[in-house]
Design an enzyme around this catalytic site. Structure first.
Site, PDB file in Angstrom:
ATOM      1  N   ARG A 135       0.824  -1.214   0.000  1.00 18.34           N
ATOM      2  CA  ARG A 135       0.000   0.000   0.000  1.00 18.34           C
ATOM      3  C   ARG A 135       0.861   1.269   0.000  1.00 18.34           C
ATOM      4  O   ARG A 135       0.425   2.301  -0.515  1.00 18.34           O
ATOM      5  CB  ARG A 135      -0.958   0.003   1.190  1.00 18.34           C
ATOM      6  CG  ARG A 135      -2.187  -0.850   0.936  1.00 18.34           C
ATOM      7  CD  ARG A 135      -3.135  -0.836   2.103  1.00 18.34           C
ATOM      8  NE  ARG A 135      -4.451  -1.337   1.717  1.00 18.34           N
ATOM      9  CZ  ARG A 135      -5.368  -1.754   2.573  1.00 18.34           C
ATOM     10  NH1 ARG A 135      -5.120  -1.745   3.871  1.00 18.34           N
ATOM     11  NH2 ARG A 135      -6.545  -2.162   2.138  1.00 18.34           N
ATOM     12  N   LYS A 192     -13.457 -11.794   7.684  1.00 16.16           N
ATOM     13  CA  LYS A 192     -14.507 -10.806   7.987  1.00 16.16           C
ATOM     14  C   LYS A 192     -15.857 -11.340   7.493  1.00 16.16           C
ATOM     15  O   LYS A 192     -16.434 -10.861   6.522  1.00 16.16           O
ATOM     16  CB  LYS A 192     -14.197  -9.472   7.307  1.00 16.16           C
ATOM     17  CG  LYS A 192     -13.055  -8.678   7.954  1.00 16.16           C
ATOM     18  CD  LYS A 192     -12.865  -7.334   7.257  1.00 16.16           C
ATOM     19  CE  LYS A 192     -11.695  -6.561   7.851  1.00 16.16           C
ATOM     20  NZ  LYS A 192     -11.361  -5.369   7.051  1.00 16.16           N
ATOM     21  N   GLY A 248     -12.556  -4.097   1.147  1.00 20.68           N
ATOM     22  CA  GLY A 248     -13.954  -3.659   1.249  1.00 20.68           C
ATOM     23  C   GLY A 248     -14.312  -2.703   0.125  1.00 20.68           C
ATOM     24  O   GLY A 248     -15.390  -2.805  -0.474  1.00 20.68           O
TER      25      GLY A 248
HETATM   26  C1  3PG Z   1      -8.668  -1.711   4.795  1.00 18.40           C
HETATM   27  O1  3PG Z   1      -7.666  -2.190   5.306  1.00 18.40           O
HETATM   28  O2  3PG Z   1      -9.585  -2.415   4.342  1.00 18.40           O
HETATM   29  C2  3PG Z   1      -8.784  -0.224   4.670  1.00 18.40           C
HETATM   30  O3  3PG Z   1      -7.622   0.410   5.066  1.00 18.40           O
HETATM   31  C3  3PG Z   1      -9.988   0.260   5.443  1.00 18.40           C
HETATM   32  O4  3PG Z   1      -9.867  -0.072   6.794  1.00 18.40           O
HETATM   33  P1  3PG Z   1     -11.177  -0.279   7.664  1.00 18.40           P
HETATM   34  O5  3PG Z   1     -11.843  -1.537   7.171  1.00 18.40           O
HETATM   35  O6  3PG Z   1     -10.714  -0.368   9.094  1.00 18.40           O
HETATM   36  O7  3PG Z   1     -12.061   0.945   7.436  1.00 18.40           O
HETATM   37 MG    MG Z   2      -9.550  -3.919   6.075  1.00 18.66          MG
END
Ligand code: 3PG
Ligand code: MG
Length: 407
Positions: free
Chosen positions: A36, A201, A383
């Site tokens: 990233r 998740k 996400g």
């Molecule tokens: C991720 O790692 O998916 C992004 O940086 C967003 O993080 P988050 O899901 O904690 O908002």
């Molecule tokens: Mg994440």
């Protein structure tokens, strides 16, 4: 969206505040995958070369509005400095005196980093006024705003969304590239189009299946969420991860798929053990392979089995478009990395566009020794890319479009 390139002719000496996604995986304070950070370099380099004075806003983990050294961006500042070959100073706060002084002291082409924006309760607040107040503080750190943290554009947060209403807002190169690639998946993808889902998740991802069933021809489901589907088929899942409240929803998904001629491909066998010690990256007890409807009570499914691998690999290889988000098992533990490794290899053999989404999946394929260019694209968003695929409006992109229209 306006591109950062439109800024470059006239940015020398100007202060630019840029949102990046530096939410990198850490082992203690060691960054285990700097993908990233590398992905942010094209935009940062262009801005530096053009003489901009750059203040970066970024988050790490979920400190939930509290200052917590565990989530400091210190390792990120150090790594970013190494990668660009220049000193990158980290402020001691997010918008306090340290960030303000540091940002004001930048010379042309210099970069500094504010501390983790999620130390500020306003960053993720549901209350618009609170977010706007913090965004106004951010806006003091620059004359223009560049959005380049694709991984967070699905979040309506102060440094992603609200700030873009206060400063002229531009899309960075990464955001532009991600949108360009992902739009190929949503506009006439070459079919069959398969989406492979996995990861831990479970609740987040079960929620997206509904919409994915509309866009894809096949959904291949491994990882933690597979067990809720196995339960929906009436199988016992032992101690495996189960989202008991979602069993009925999964039953509906299976019916919906059948009615619409879509395929949901589930594991037919799994690798189980007495559990794992994740911190030590160790299996507890022996690993056994069992049929998906024969998971013994007391055992935990932690990876798909070899028959499932074949099934998943066949589905992937016979597709012309594949999107993959989330490992098929606990890939950090070698005994449970087989399914994920098989999927990664199959992706390299696809005749068509392959896209990998999400920090964990990206880290896994790099860890397996694959080069980024063996895949069509490795998205920095997990996400965010899933929500884009679902056809949802992403607040961080919508606000850039509105800004370009002068709204
Ligand atoms: C991720 O790692 O998916 C992004 O940086 C967003 O993080 P988050 O899901 O904690 O908002
Ligand atoms: Mg994440």
């Amino acid at each position: 969206m306006r591109s950062v390139n439109e800024l470059l002719d006239d940015v020398r000496g100007k202060r630019v505040v840029i949102r990046c996604d530096f939410n990198v995986p850490l082992d203690g304070d060691v960054i285990t995958d700097d993908g990233r950070i590398k992905a942010a370099l094209p935009t940062l380099t262009k801005l530096r070369d053009a003489g901009a004075r750059i203040t970066v806003l970024a988050h790490l983990g979920r400190p939930k509005g509290q200052v917590n050294p565990k989530y400091s961006l210190a390792p990120v500042a150090a790594r970013l400095g190494e990668l660009i070959g220049a000193d990158v100073k980290l402020a001691a706060d997010v918008v306090g005196p340290s960030a303000q002084e540091l940002s004001a002291s930048l010379a042309d082409g210099q970069i500094c980093l504010a501390e983790n924006v999620r130390y500020e309760p306003g960053e993720e607040s549901k209350d618009e006024t609170e977010r706007a107040a913090l965004a106004a503080q951010y806006a003091k750190l620059g004359d223009v705003y560049v959005s380049d943290g694709f991984g967070v554009v699905h979040r309506k947060q102060a440094s992603v969304y609200d700030i873009a209403k206060l400063l002229p807002a531009y899309a960075g190169e990464l955001v532009a590239k991600e949108v360009e690639v992902l739009s190929k998946l949503t506009t006439n993808p070459e079919r069959p189009f398969t989406v492979v889902l996995g990861g831990a998740k479970v609740a987040d991802k079960l929620a997206v299946i509904d919409n994915l069933l509309k866009v894809a021809d096949a959904l291949v489901i491994g990882g933690g969420m597979a067990y809720t589907f196995l339960a929906a088929q009436g199988y016992g899942v032992g101690n495996s991860i189960l989202d008991a409240e979602k069993v009925d929803v999964c039953t509906e998904y299976l019916k919906q798929a059948e009615a619409t001629g879509k395929k949901i491909v589930l594991p037919v066998d799994v690798r189980v053990s007495d559990g794992m010690d994740f911190a030590a990256r160790k299996v507890i007890g022996d690993v056994e392979i069992v049929a998906a409807d024969q998971i013994p009570a007391g055992k935990e499914g932690l990876d798909i089995g070899p028959e499932s691998e074949k099934l998943f690999v066949d589905t992937v290889r016979s597709s012309h478009t594949v999107f993959w988000n989330g490992p098929a098992g606990v890939a950090e533990i070698p005994a449970f990395a087989e399914g994920t490794a098989a999927i990664a290899k199959a992706l390299t053999e696809v005749d068509g566009l392959t896209v990998i989404g999400g920090g964990d999946s990206a880290a896994v394929v790099r860890d397996l020794g694959y080069a980024d260019d063996q895949f069509g694209w490795i998205s920095t968003g997990g996400g965010a890319s899933l929500e884009y695929l679902e056809g949802k409006e992403l607040p961080g992109l919508a606000v850039l479009e509105a800004s370009a229209k002068g709204e």
